[in-house]
Design a protein around this motif. Structure first.
Motif, PDB file in Angstrom:
ATOM      1  N   ASN A   1      -1.540   2.590   4.528  1.00 61.31           N
ATOM      2  CA  ASN A   1      -2.402   2.263   3.627  1.00 61.31           C
ATOM      3  C   ASN A   1      -3.457   1.348   4.093  1.00 61.31           C
ATOM      4  O   ASN A   1      -4.267   0.651   3.441  1.00 61.31           O
TER       5      ASN A   1
ATOM      6  N   LEU B   1      -2.175   7.174   4.766  1.00 59.51           N
ATOM      7  CA  LEU B   1      -2.073   6.849   3.191  1.00 59.51           C
ATOM      8  C   LEU B   1      -0.719   7.472   2.980  1.00 59.51           C
ATOM      9  O   LEU B   1      -0.524   8.770   3.148  1.00 59.51           O
TER      10      LEU B   1
ATOM     11  N   ARG C   1       2.788   7.310   0.140  1.00 60.92           N
ATOM     12  CA  ARG C   1       3.516   6.936  -1.212  1.00 60.92           C
ATOM     13  C   ARG C   1       4.606   7.593  -1.354  1.00 60.92           C
ATOM     14  O   ARG C   1       4.926   8.867  -0.931  1.00 60.92           O
TER      15      ARG C   1
ATOM     16  N   ARG D   1      -5.304   8.616  -4.239  1.00 57.61           N
ATOM     17  CA  ARG D   1      -4.548   7.582  -3.613  1.00 57.61           C
ATOM     18  C   ARG D   1      -5.218   6.434  -4.251  1.00 57.61           C
ATOM     19  O   ARG D   1      -6.288   6.232  -3.886  1.00 57.61           O
TER      20      ARG D   1
END
Length: 737
Positions: A491, A595, A597, A733
């Motif tokens: 990120n 990115l 998650r 995101r």
């Protein structure tokens, strides 16, 4: 799309608000209970677990759920935590719905996408796993169009019918158009030819005043060429009279003209002849006797260049010491067009003998060598494919050295290709590195002492200047190879300088590009979205791979091309160690973001057709899918096509509320149409479009936005460019700026 969810009449606002609330609540939990708009209802007998693993929770069993007519097909057996839920179907998102204490298996169509457009959107069958999508139907229902799906652009084309390929539409489809769509030499686009007793230009008159007579159409009327230079020919009104070993693709439309190459008496010389056209197919042939195909000296079909098409031949050792010599040159096109004939007289040279690795010519270090890539054969296998043959050179290293190989086209007609190869040379696996580029450059750090080869080729016939340069050995950067790659922080965006990098990772994503490699450690199963920003004019690639990076089987995700930004994504990546590879064809600096998650279930968006039922997006983001095919065109967008009706295409609306400033990335990769994504600032709906908040997904990678947004309410408009609609994916995101 035949598998698109259809809802019949537009739902009442109250019903839409109720379902949106249910979806929003579930988006914050395990997944969505809404019907999947990508999947046709399987009927009352659909039940999770059949044919795809245990219908209950976990590998150890569990009670199967009720499969009655109102059954929720995503529900499995009882559970207390996620570890107890596994239906054995790889494309479902498996989790424990703690509210119900039941396993939930949510089909995730995005995990099934193969990156191709024309074969349709793949779907996840909750029982059988990934299933092929229905191929894209480009039919517009009109008999006068030829409809096709174009993979490279991710779009349909609808071209008016032109059976003979002459560029003029059949007059059954368009008034005053092609009066004979079976003959490419008859249409309103061609000139009336004198004396052939037919209506060539479809104006209803035959051989009328102002008709054209062919010039240089026979051996008795050639264009005389007595010196080097540029000469003009025109195939308008010419017939197809001559045979050669090469020709144009559309032989029915072929027409040819003749030039006489007159060489004065004297020592033999080489002659290079290039036929250039702005459009149309072209071929050029050099012969010893006009009308005698057996006397052919050289022949070339057409190759694409930046300015059109060319055909190029080289005749060697031509002429006679005691008399002048006249040699015919045939120029053939598949349409009546002007042709520029470039003629060069060169010193006589024998044909290259270094066609193979076994006959490779030594190349002196630091000294340019000219490689005539004209009429040569292909002898070595390379990952950088070309349309011409190759010539091979060799050099030796007495000690480890940095090696640079440079190549450029002398006439600018082609992209040069260089292939650095080991001592064995001939096979594809003997290639160390290659590049096909306007100014090709292959670089290796500290190449060990030994024997090496360079195979030179090009995208079209040309002469390539090639130079091998040595330098003292240097150490590769830390991010050069997969082994020991430094970690990238999820990120966060980093700058990557590729000027001292080489091509180490060869998984097939972008052959010839230099690369940088970073380690990515995932503590839990995660969704990964990679973003690479490249320089203008460059091509880039992104890959997610297993740590070894040894073969194409180690590649988990790949995307190559332009324009910037390049994106590659992979959902539900198991916890573990991985490699992120950023590539640049021209070794230009790039920016790279990974990115990451924890994996989330897809949220189905069945309605969300207006402000009243806009689906809430959690402030942490999420993954959403829906279809605008059964929505209403409610909202305009600043980046839509001009001239569209009020409201533009059918659209859906999502709502995102931020409590603080955030970086918000919105990616619509995998969507089935030319998407339009618009971000609006509230609190009133639909709000005002934010700066740089509208993006059209012209290419197959679809719409993308990377915005820094302050606290407040935002509305995300899912729309289509120029009235397009269909199934879509949206990855949201939300990270710290």
């Amino acid at each position: 799309m035949t598998r698109a969810y259809t809802s019949g009449e537009r739902p009442l606002p109250a019903r839409g608000r109720g379902i949106s609330l249910l979806l929003a609540l579930f988006a914050l939990g395990c997944g969505s209970t809404a019907p999947n708009p990508f999947i046709v209802d399987a009927g009352p007998d659909a039940a999770a677990g059949e044919g795809g693993g245990d219908a209950g929770g976990g590998a150890g069993g569990g009670e199967p759920h009720d499969a009655g007519p109102d059954a929720d097909s995503t529900l499995g057996g009882p559970c207390n935590d996620d570890a107890q839920c596994d239906d054995g179907v790889s494309c479902t998102f498996d989790a424990c719905d703690t509210t119900l204490a039941r396993c939930r298996f949510v089909p995730d169509d995005a995990s099934c996408q193969n990156g191709a457009y024309c074969d349709g959107v793949e779907r996840c069958d909750g029982k059988l796993g990934c299933a092929a999508g229905a191929p894209v139907s480009c039919s517009d229902g009109k008999v006068c169009t030829i409809d096709a799906c174009v993979e490279s652009t991710g779009a349909c084309t609808h071209v008016l019918r032109d059976a003979d390929g002459d560029g003029s539409v059949d007059d059954h489809c368009l008034a005053n158009a092609d009066c004979d769509d079976a003959d490419p030499k008859v249409s309103p686009l061609v000139a009336e030819v004198c004396g052939n007793k037919r209506d060539d230009d479809c104006d209803g008159a035959i051989d009328e005043p102002g008709c054209s007579s062919p010039a240089h159409d026979s051996c008795l009327d050639p264009l005389e060429i007595t010196a080097p230079g540029a000469y003009q020919l025109d195939t308008t009104a010419a017939a197809h009279d001559f045979a050669a070993s090469c020709s144009v693709a559309n032989v029915a439309g072929a027409r040819d003209v003749v030039a006489a190459l007159i060489l004065p008496k004297g020592p033999p010389i080489d002659v290079e002849i290039t036929a250039r056209v702005a459009s149309a197919d072209v071929a050029v042939a050099l012969l010893g006797q006009c009308g005698d195909p057996s006397s052919e000296i050289a022949c070339s079909g057409s190759f694409y260049t930046a300015s059109g098409r060319i055909a190029k031949v080289r005749g060697r050792g031509l002429g006679a010491p005691d008399e002048s010599v006249a040699l015919p040159v045939y120029v053939t096109t598949d349409a009546g067009v002007p042709v520029t004939l470039d003629v060069a007289f060169l010193p006589a040279e024998p044909a290259p003998s270094n066609e193979t690795c076994g006959t490779a010519s030594p190349i002196a270090i630091g000294v340019p060598v000219l490689a005539p890539i004209i009429g040569v054969a292909t002898d070595v296998g390379s990952a950088c494919k070309t349309a011409t043959g190759d010539l091979v050179y060799s050099f030796d290293l007495a000690q480890p050295s940095d090696v640079h190989v440079y190549a450029s086209s002398m006439d600018g007609d082609a992209l040069p290709r260089i292939s650095l190869r080991d001592a064995d040379c001939a096979l594809p696996e003997d290639e160390i590195a290659c590049q096909l580029a306007p100014s090709a450059h292959v670089f290796r750090h500290a190449l060990p002492a030994g024997s090496y080869h360079v195979a030179v080729s090009a995208s079209a016939p040309t002469t390539v200047s090639t130079t091998v340069v040595l330098a003292p050995p240097t150490q590769a950067p830390a991010d050069e190879a997969c082994a020991g790659a430094p970690s990238i922080t999820p990120n966060e965006t980093i700058d990557v300088d590729l000027s001292t990098h080489q091509d180490d990772v060869s998984l097939g994503c972008l052959p010839g590009a230099v690369d940088a490699v970073y380690g990515l450690d995932l503590p839990v199963t995660s969704d990964v979205l990679l973003i690479e920003r490249i320089s203008q004019g460059d091509k880039g690639a992104l890959e997610l791979a297993l740590p070894a990076c040894a073969s194409p089987s180690d590649e988990l995700a790949c995307f190559a091309g332009a324009p910037s930004p390049i994106r590659a994504s992979k959902r539900k990546v198991p916890a573990g160690e991985y490699r992120v590879i950023a590539e640049s064809l021209l070794a230009q600096p790039v920016q790279l973001t990974a990115l990451v998650r924890p994996a989330v279930a897809p949220v189905i968006v069945p309605f969300s057709d207006a402000c009243a039922d806009a689906l809430p997006i959690p402030e942490t983001g999420g993954f959403f899918q829906g279809t605008t095919a059964n929505a209403v065109a409610d909202f305009n967008a600043g980046c839509d096509s001009g001239g569209v009706p009020q409201g533009g295409a059918r659209d859906q609306l999502l709502r995102l509320e931020l409590s603080a400033q955030r970086r918000v990335v919105l990616d619509m990769s995998g969507s089935a149409f030319t998407t339009l994504l618009d971000v609006r600032k509230g609190p009133g709906c639909p709000g005002e479009e934010v700066a740089q908040g509208c993006a059209v997904g012209y290419s197959s990678s679809r719409s993308f936005l990377d915005l820094t947004l302050g606290p407040g309410v935002y509305f995300i408009q899912i729309d289509g460019f120029n009235k397009e609609s269909g199934p879509w994916f949206l990855d949201v995101r939300v990270v710290d700026p």
